[in-house]
Design an enzyme around this catalytic site. Sequence first.
Site, mmCIF file in Angstrom:
data_model
loop_
_atom_site.group_PDB
_atom_site.id
_atom_site.type_symbol
_atom_site.label_atom_id
_atom_site.label_comp_id
_atom_site.label_asym_id
_atom_site.label_seq_id
_atom_site.Cartn_x
_atom_site.Cartn_y
_atom_site.Cartn_z
ATOM 1 N N GLY A 44 0.806 -1.210 0.000
ATOM 2 C CA GLY A 44 0.000 0.000 0.000
ATOM 3 C C GLY A 44 0.837 1.257 0.000
ATOM 4 N N ASP A 45 2.160 1.108 -0.087
ATOM 5 C CA ASP A 45 3.051 2.272 -0.123
ATOM 6 C C ASP A 45 4.279 1.879 -0.931
ATOM 7 O OD1 ASP A 45 4.300 4.778 0.517
ATOM 8 O OD2 ASP A 45 3.136 4.850 2.366
ATOM 9 N N ASP A 46 5.364 2.615 -0.809
ATOM 10 C CA ASP A 46 6.548 2.350 -1.621
ATOM 11 C C ASP A 46 7.071 0.938 -1.397
ATOM 12 O OD1 ASP A 46 6.502 5.079 -2.454
ATOM 13 O OD2 ASP A 46 7.533 5.625 -0.594
ATOM 14 N N SER A 100 2.297 -1.557 -6.621
ATOM 15 C CA SER A 100 1.875 -0.541 -5.649
ATOM 16 C C SER A 100 1.123 0.573 -6.382
ATOM 17 C CB SER A 100 3.070 0.033 -4.890
ATOM 18 O OG SER A 100 2.620 0.965 -3.921
#
Length: 442
Positions: A219-221, A252
Site C-alpha cells: 500500500g506504499d513504496d 503498488s
Amino acid sequence: MYLAPNCRAHTASLADFGGVGDGTTSNTAAFRSAVDQLSQYSGDGGAMLYVPAGKWLTGPFNLTSHFTLFLHSDAVILGSQNMSEWPVIAPLPSYGRGRDKIGGRYASLIGGSNLTDVVITGNNGTIDGQGAMWWSKFHQNKLKYTRGYLVELMWSEGIFISNVTLLNSPAWNIHPVYSRNIVVQGVTILAPTRSPNTDGINPDSCSHVRIEDCYVVSGDDCVAIKSGWDEYGIKFNMPSQHIVVRRLTCVSPTSAMIALGSEMSGGVSDVRAEDITAVNTESAVRIKTAVGRGNYVKDVFVRGMHLDGMKYVFWMTGNYKSHPDDGFDPNAIPVVDNISYQDVVATGVYKSAARLEGIDGAPFRGICLANVTAQLDKSKKYPWTCTDVEGVSSADVTPPPCEALQQGKHDGACPFPTDTLPIDKVTVQQCAYDVPPAGAGN
C-alpha cells in the site's frame, strides 16, 4: 540445509521454551525467553531458534547477536492483537517524533539494537503482522502512538534476511536503521494495496545494503530509502549510501517502486538499481523532498526497468511538504544531482511519461536519460511536465522529453558505476541443522 553468511553451533526449538503453536496462545514470553537463553552462545558459535510448523501468536520480541531465527515452511509468526503486549518505545532521534504521531511509537514485532551477525530466514515461513486492526485504528485516529513495524533492527552490523514471507504489517515491513552491511534477498512482502504506509523495505540512515530478488505488493513504496526527517535528520547527520537494488518486482498502485525520501535529511547517495519490474504501480523511481529537508539526493543510477500500467514513469517532487513540526529550517534547501535512467520500457502509461518538479532557485540537476520508451495509453499534448530541472537525453527517448532535459544530446549510455561494492562480496554458505525434540535444546 539453508543458506546464510554464518552457520550456528547450537540449535533449539521454540517448543523448548513453552511455545504453543495453536494461533491463540501468546508466545511472547516463550520468544523472549528463547532469545535470552540462546544469547549465552553468542561467543560460542552462535545459536539458531527454530520455529516449527504452527501458528505462533506473539507480541514484540528482540533478537540477539550471532543469532538465526529460522521459520519452518508451515510456521506462521502472528502479531498479537492485544495492544497491551506492544511496548511503547522512544522515537528515533533522526525523526524527533513518531512517524504517525508526536511522541513515542509502538515497538516492532521483531526488533533488536546494537547487534552483530543477525539472520532471519527459513523455508519461506511467514511473519504475519495481522495489520487490519492497526490500519482501522489509524484511519479512525484512535492510536495514541505510531504503529510498529514487522522487523526493525537498529545500530546493527551484518543483517541477513532471506526466504521468508511477510504479510499485513501494521506499517513498514523491514526497517534497518543506523545499520550497515545488510542483505535482503528472496523475500516476499504482501499487503493490501490500499493499506496505509505498508512500505516494503526501508533502509534508513544505512550503508552498504543489498536488496535483490524480492517481490513486494504494498500500500506504499516497495522500497524507500530514507535518512531522517528535517531538522532532526540534519542534526543527526547519518546518510544512506552504497545501496544496491536488483531484480525487484513491485505492485503498488498508489506509490513508488523505489522512493528516495521523503525523509532524506541525512543525505542519500550512491544508489544503484537494475533489472527492476513494476506492474500497476504509480511511479518507478521517485525522488521526494522539500524545502526544509536539506542535504542531498545524488549519484542515483538506474538501468533496466520493465514497467506496465504506470501512472508516471519518472516522478521527482521538490514540494513534498510533510514536516514533523514547525521547527524546520526554511533555508535548508536539498540538492538533487546526478540522476541517471537508462534502458527503460514502459507500457500502459496512463497519466504522463514524467512529472518532474524541482525547487525554484535550486533546480534538480544532472538528470540523464538514455534508451527510454514510454508508451502512453492516450496521446498527450504534454507527455512530459518539467519545472526547475536540468539534464541531457539521448535521441532514443520516446516520447521526446521536455526542453529542460535536452540541454545536451548524447548518443552513449548514461553513467552507471563499474566498481564492485563491498556488500556484493558478502557470500553465503550451506548450513545444516538438526532440530532437537522439544525440551532437548543443544
